[in-house]
Design a protein around this motif. Sequence first.
Motif, PDB file in Angstrom:
ATOM      1  N   THR A   1      34.273 -15.760   8.027  1.00  0.00           N
ATOM      2  CA  THR A   1      34.376 -15.586   6.575  1.00  0.00           C
ATOM      3  C   THR A   1      34.639 -14.124   6.264  1.00  0.00           C
TER       4      THR A   1
ATOM      5  N   THR B   1      35.406 -12.766   3.020  1.00  0.00           N
ATOM      6  CA  THR B   1      34.623 -12.536   1.807  1.00  0.00           C
ATOM      7  C   THR B   1      34.240 -13.908   1.269  1.00  0.00           C
TER       8      THR B   1
ATOM      9  N   PHE C   1      41.418  -6.770   3.456  1.00  0.00           N
ATOM     10  CA  PHE C   1      40.053  -6.387   3.812  1.00  0.00           C
ATOM     11  C   PHE C   1      40.105  -5.086   4.599  1.00  0.00           C
TER      12      PHE C   1
ATOM     13  N   LYS D   1      37.533  -2.533   7.142  1.00  0.00           N
ATOM     14  CA  LYS D   1      36.272  -2.376   7.850  1.00  0.00           C
ATOM     15  C   LYS D   1      36.274  -1.004   8.527  1.00  0.00           C
TER      16      LYS D   1
ATOM     17  N   GLN E   1      27.637  -4.381   7.569  1.00  0.00           N
ATOM     18  CA  GLN E   1      27.977  -5.272   6.476  1.00  0.00           C
ATOM     19  C   GLN E   1      29.028  -4.621   5.601  1.00  0.00           C
ATOM     20  N   CYS E   2      30.133  -5.330   5.352  1.00  0.00           N
ATOM     21  CA  CYS E   2      31.201  -4.814   4.508  1.00  0.00           C
ATOM     22  C   CYS E   2      31.376  -5.706   3.289  1.00  0.00           C
ATOM     23  N   SER E   3      31.606  -5.110   2.156  1.00  0.00           N
ATOM     24  CA  SER E   3      31.806  -5.860   0.913  1.00  0.00           C
ATOM     25  C   SER E   3      32.875  -5.183   0.080  1.00  0.00           C
ATOM     26  N   VAL E   4      33.429  -5.916  -0.872  1.00  0.00           N
ATOM     27  CA  VAL E   4      34.472  -5.405  -1.749  1.00  0.00           C
ATOM     28  C   VAL E   4      34.033  -5.586  -3.194  1.00  0.00           C
TER      29      VAL E   4
ATOM     30  N   TRP F   1      36.117  -0.949  -0.848  1.00  0.00           N
ATOM     31  CA  TRP F   1      35.249  -1.569   0.147  1.00  0.00           C
ATOM     32  C   TRP F   1      34.126  -0.614   0.520  1.00  0.00           C
TER      33      TRP F   1
ATOM     34  N   CYS G   1      31.163  -0.287   3.698  1.00  0.00           N
ATOM     35  CA  CYS G   1      30.653  -0.777   4.976  1.00  0.00           C
ATOM     36  C   CYS G   1      29.417   0.029   5.338  1.00  0.00           C
TER      37      CYS G   1
END
Length: 347
Positions: free
Chosen positions: A25, A27, A156, A158, A169-172, A179, A181
């Motif tokens: 997954t 995001t 994405f 990283k 943990q990476c998020s946008v 992003w 991380c």
Amino acid sequence: MKLFVFSFVCACLQVSHQNPTSQWTMTPHVLVVVVDGSLDQQSLSCLEQPEELLRRDNKDEDISWRKNGVEEAQRGNAYLLELEESFAGGNYTCHSKDGSLLNHTEVLIQDDEPDRRRILLKADHGDYLDCSTQNYNGGFQCSWTWHPHRASKVAFIKARRLSDDDDIQCSVDESGQRWTCSSGQSNFSCSVDGSGNRIVCLDQQHCPYAEESQQIHVTVYVKTAHFLVENYSKYLYLSEIVKPDKVTISKVNTTTIEWSYPSSWSSPYSYFPLTFQIAQFRRRCKRCDNQCTDSKATKTSTVHSTCQFEVKRWAKAVCIRAKDALCNSQWSDWSFVSDKQKLHPKS
């Protein structure tokens, strides 16, 4: 809304030793499926728990599916994807009997063979990503060249230090352009600039006065309009990619040229010294687009830390550039002065 539940279903194919498909997954609501060219299958579930069908007053056969807005023949809580190269990629939605949206996901297809990457073009130096930094403050940027016939964008990013464990943990954010991380050892923020072919990153825990003990590993995932995704990575130390900005020529007289450190360079300058190269030209190259790079200097000199130099009387043009004095990194672009009156004004 709850996410799709993704489960791998082995197809009953004639060749029994085919490699299984992997998935991850990227995001929420974005699933990456790695394919190896075999005719595997992948199952999507609309609702996570079967009892949700009853709570929503739906029967299994009442659930319909759409791919990219077009209704599919398959019905029910489970939907079976035929993984034939990239043709399974798309936006999948499931709907109740009255057409209401129950759930959705975007399926991206990734080829497990990196030699078949097709979205970015290799640069002359052999890499897909060209990374640089103007100083040791923890920031850097990476750019690339899109394939001219593939409409693509960043999906994405990283970034991490190699000392980090797999718990990063990476998020946008909501814009889809920034992003973050994070792990116990590092905290990176990255964003896509307006051109769409460059990212700017910052290691927020970097100490410019400490020696880098671990490389940075940055990975950019890019996707096409046809839901094909590829990833491109670069391992780097800031000291390997540092390239100072152009020096500023501040004073020129009959015997001396003076300049200053780039304003973006790390300070104090005694801790981050620069080496300077001065190229002097006996003649001005009128046909050259860039005198500093397109013609051969009559005399080239190198000085360390100091920001002034005695100019020869015969010099009609002077170029100056800088590099980190303590490591074998890139030279800056040239700064140029050619006004004969400034170099040798008449008395």
